[in-house]
Motif scaffolding. Structure first.
Motif, short mmCIF file in Angstrom:
data_model
loop_
_atom_site.label_atom_id
_atom_site.label_comp_id
_atom_site.label_asym_id
_atom_site.label_seq_id
_atom_site.Cartn_x
_atom_site.Cartn_y
_atom_site.Cartn_z
N LYS A 23 0.83 -1.21 0.00
CA LYS A 23 0.00 0.00 0.00
C LYS A 23 0.87 1.26 0.00
O LYS A 23 0.60 2.21 -0.76
CB LYS A 23 -0.94 0.00 1.21
N LEU A 24 1.90 1.27 0.83
CA LEU A 24 2.78 2.45 0.86
C LEU A 24 3.51 2.62 -0.47
O LEU A 24 3.74 3.73 -0.93
CB LEU A 24 3.76 2.34 2.02
N ALA A 25 3.87 1.49 -1.09
CA ALA A 25 4.49 1.58 -2.42
C ALA A 25 3.51 2.18 -3.42
O ALA A 25 3.88 3.04 -4.23
CB ALA A 25 4.95 0.20 -2.88
N ALA A 26 2.26 1.76 -3.36
CA ALA A 26 1.24 2.32 -4.25
C ALA A 26 1.04 3.81 -3.99
O ALA A 26 0.68 4.56 -4.90
CB ALA A 26 -0.08 1.57 -4.07
N ASP A 27 1.30 4.22 -2.75
CA ASP A 27 1.20 5.64 -2.38
C ASP A 27 2.40 6.46 -2.86
O ASP A 27 2.41 7.68 -2.72
CB ASP A 27 1.09 5.79 -0.86
N GLY A 28 3.44 5.77 -3.36
CA GLY A 28 4.61 6.48 -3.88
C GLY A 28 5.87 6.37 -3.05
O GLY A 28 6.88 7.00 -3.37
N PHE A 29 5.85 5.55 -2.00
CA PHE A 29 7.04 5.34 -1.19
C PHE A 29 7.94 4.27 -1.80
O PHE A 29 7.44 3.30 -2.38
CB PHE A 29 6.67 4.88 0.23
N ASP A 30 9.25 4.42 -1.64
CA ASP A 30 10.17 3.32 -1.82
C ASP A 30 10.24 2.57 -0.49
O ASP A 30 10.15 3.19 0.58
CB ASP A 30 11.55 3.82 -2.25
N ILE A 31 10.40 1.26 -0.54
CA ILE A 31 10.16 0.44 0.64
C ILE A 31 11.35 -0.45 1.00
O ILE A 31 11.90 -1.15 0.13
CB ILE A 31 8.93 -0.48 0.44
N ALA A 32 11.71 -0.43 2.28
CA ALA A 32 12.61 -1.43 2.84
C ALA A 32 11.74 -2.50 3.49
O ALA A 32 10.99 -2.23 4.44
CB ALA A 32 13.55 -0.81 3.86
N VAL A 33 11.81 -3.70 2.95
CA VAL A 33 11.04 -4.85 3.44
C VAL A 33 11.91 -5.56 4.47
O VAL A 33 12.90 -6.20 4.12
CB VAL A 33 10.68 -5.79 2.28
N ALA A 34 11.55 -5.44 5.74
CA ALA A 34 12.38 -6.02 6.81
C ALA A 34 11.70 -7.25 7.39
O ALA A 34 10.49 -7.24 7.66
CB ALA A 34 12.60 -4.98 7.92
N ASP A 35 12.48 -8.31 7.57
CA ASP A 35 11.95 -9.52 8.18
C ASP A 35 13.12 -10.40 8.61
O ASP A 35 14.29 -10.09 8.34
CB ASP A 35 11.03 -10.28 7.22
N LEU A 36 12.78 -11.51 9.27
CA LEU A 36 13.79 -12.45 9.72
C LEU A 36 14.46 -13.13 8.53
O LEU A 36 13.88 -13.22 7.45
CB LEU A 36 13.15 -13.49 10.63
N SER A 37 15.66 -13.66 8.77
CA SER A 37 16.42 -14.24 7.66
C SER A 37 15.70 -15.42 7.02
O SER A 37 15.77 -15.60 5.80
CB SER A 37 17.80 -14.68 8.15
N PHE A 38 14.96 -16.22 7.83
CA PHE A 38 14.29 -17.37 7.22
C PHE A 38 13.08 -16.95 6.38
O PHE A 38 12.50 -17.77 5.67
CB PHE A 38 13.88 -18.40 8.29
N GLN A 39 12.70 -15.68 6.46
CA GLN A 39 11.61 -15.15 5.64
C GLN A 39 12.14 -14.44 4.39
O GLN A 39 11.37 -13.78 3.68
CB GLN A 39 10.77 -14.15 6.45
N GLN A 40 13.44 -14.58 4.13
CA GLN A 40 14.04 -13.80 3.03
C GLN A 40 13.39 -14.10 1.68
O GLN A 40 13.15 -13.18 0.88
CB GLN A 40 15.55 -14.04 2.95
N GLU A 41 13.08 -15.35 1.42
CA GLU A 41 12.48 -15.69 0.13
C GLU A 41 11.13 -14.98 -0.03
O GLU A 41 10.84 -14.40 -1.09
CB GLU A 41 12.30 -17.21 0.00
N LYS A 42 10.31 -15.02 1.01
CA LYS A 42 9.03 -14.32 0.96
C LYS A 42 9.25 -12.81 0.84
O LYS A 42 8.56 -12.13 0.09
CB LYS A 42 8.20 -14.62 2.21
N GLY A 43 10.22 -12.31 1.61
CA GLY A 43 10.49 -10.87 1.58
C GLY A 43 10.95 -10.39 0.22
O GLY A 43 10.53 -9.33 -0.25
N GLU A 44 11.77 -11.19 -0.43
CA GLU A 44 12.23 -10.81 -1.77
C GLU A 44 11.09 -10.90 -2.78
O GLU A 44 11.08 -10.15 -3.78
CB GLU A 44 13.42 -11.68 -2.17
N GLY A 45 10.12 -11.76 -2.50
CA GLY A 45 8.92 -11.79 -3.33
C GLY A 45 8.13 -10.50 -3.21
O GLY A 45 7.61 -9.97 -4.21
N VAL A 46 8.06 -9.97 -1.99
CA VAL A 46 7.38 -8.69 -1.77
C VAL A 46 8.15 -7.56 -2.48
O VAL A 46 7.55 -6.66 -3.06
CB VAL A 46 7.22 -8.40 -0.27
#
Length: 260
Positions: A23-46
């Motif tokens: 949603k924030l990206a759609a609003d025009g923000f660039d985004i840092a997607v932060a999560d745990l290391s084991f969530q990296q694959e999902k995070g990189e999908g985001v």
């Protein structure tokens, strides 16, 4: 430096955090997607989803219970995306257990992840805001359990009451710098967290799987379970220019469960 605003969202690999990041990206923000290391694959999908919206994004590993890791994540976001304007302290866990059975270790864990992380996120964000000369936005994850304590969710309720207090105190302390601090308070959201709560409640009270969830959904005035996108809309408001004169607030987004 870029003219684009940058937001960091913790726990953004899935669920509410993912919806907020998109949603924030759609609003025009660039985004840092932060999560745990084991969530990296999902995070990189985001990250890829955000890039498909035409915004820049980066995945940053962060255990939010570690002040050093949150600080490093903020530094990385600012360095790679060129600014730092918003932090969404979204990451958190649930804990379903009667008060009489909660251990010290369990209390420590839920407070490290749900409460300490908010303090560390605020500290890291303010340091970066001040370094960059930005009037920033701090947005924290509260809950309906920050307004009313719920049985079998005693430790979780306590952690979210703490977030509410921290939000109010930080808003007053940071107002002279022009930073705002607010929190969103979701109700029954259809994510993995509520699947866990439903499963544990079933073990405790013997009701079939799904019945506890349905009984809670039946109490919602708008008559449906909450979607992560419902929460993201409130965060979008807090991050926007429309909320420039709003600080220290905990906004219920629960479809009509509590009235505060």
């Amino acid at each position: 430096m870029t003219n684009s605003k940058v937001a960091l969202v913790t726990g953004a690999g899935q669920g509410i955090g993912r919806a907020i990041a998109l949603k924030l990206a759609a609003d025009g923000f660039d985004i840092a997607v932060a999560d745990l290391s084991f969530q990296q694959e999902k995070g990189e999908g985001v990250v890829r989803e955000i890039e498909a919206l035409g915004r820049k994004a980066v995945f940053v590993t962060a255990d939010v219970s570690s002040k050093d890791e949150i600080t490093a994540a903020v530094d990385t976001a600012a360095e790679k995306l060129g600014s730092f304007d918003v932090i969404v302290n979204n990451a958190g866990i649930a804990q379903v257990k009667p008060i009489s059975e909660i251990t010290g270790e369990e209390l420590d864990k839920i407070f490290r992840i749900n409460v300490n992380s908010v303090v560390f996120g605020i500290q890291a964000a303010v340091a970066k805001f001040d370094e960059l000369g930005v009037k920033g936005r701090i947005i924290n994850a509260a809950s309906i359990a920050a307004i009313q304590g719920f049985p079998i969710l005693g430790a979780y309720s306590a952690s979210k009451f703490a977030v509410r207090g921290i939000t109010q105190a930080a808003a007053q302390e940071l107002a002279p710098k022009g930073h705002t601090v607010n929190a969103y308070a979701p109700g029954i959201v259809g994510t993995g967290m509520w699947d866990l709560i439903d499963e544990r409640l079933s073990e405790i009270n013997g009701k079939p799987r799904g019945q506890n969830l349905q009984e809670n959904v039946d109490s919602i005035a708008l008559g449906r379970i909450e979607k992560p996108e419902d929460v993201a809309g409130v965060v979008s408001f807090f991050a926007s220019d429309n909320a420039g004169y709003v600080t220290g607030q905990v906004l219920l987004v629960d479809g009509g469960m509590l009235y505060n």
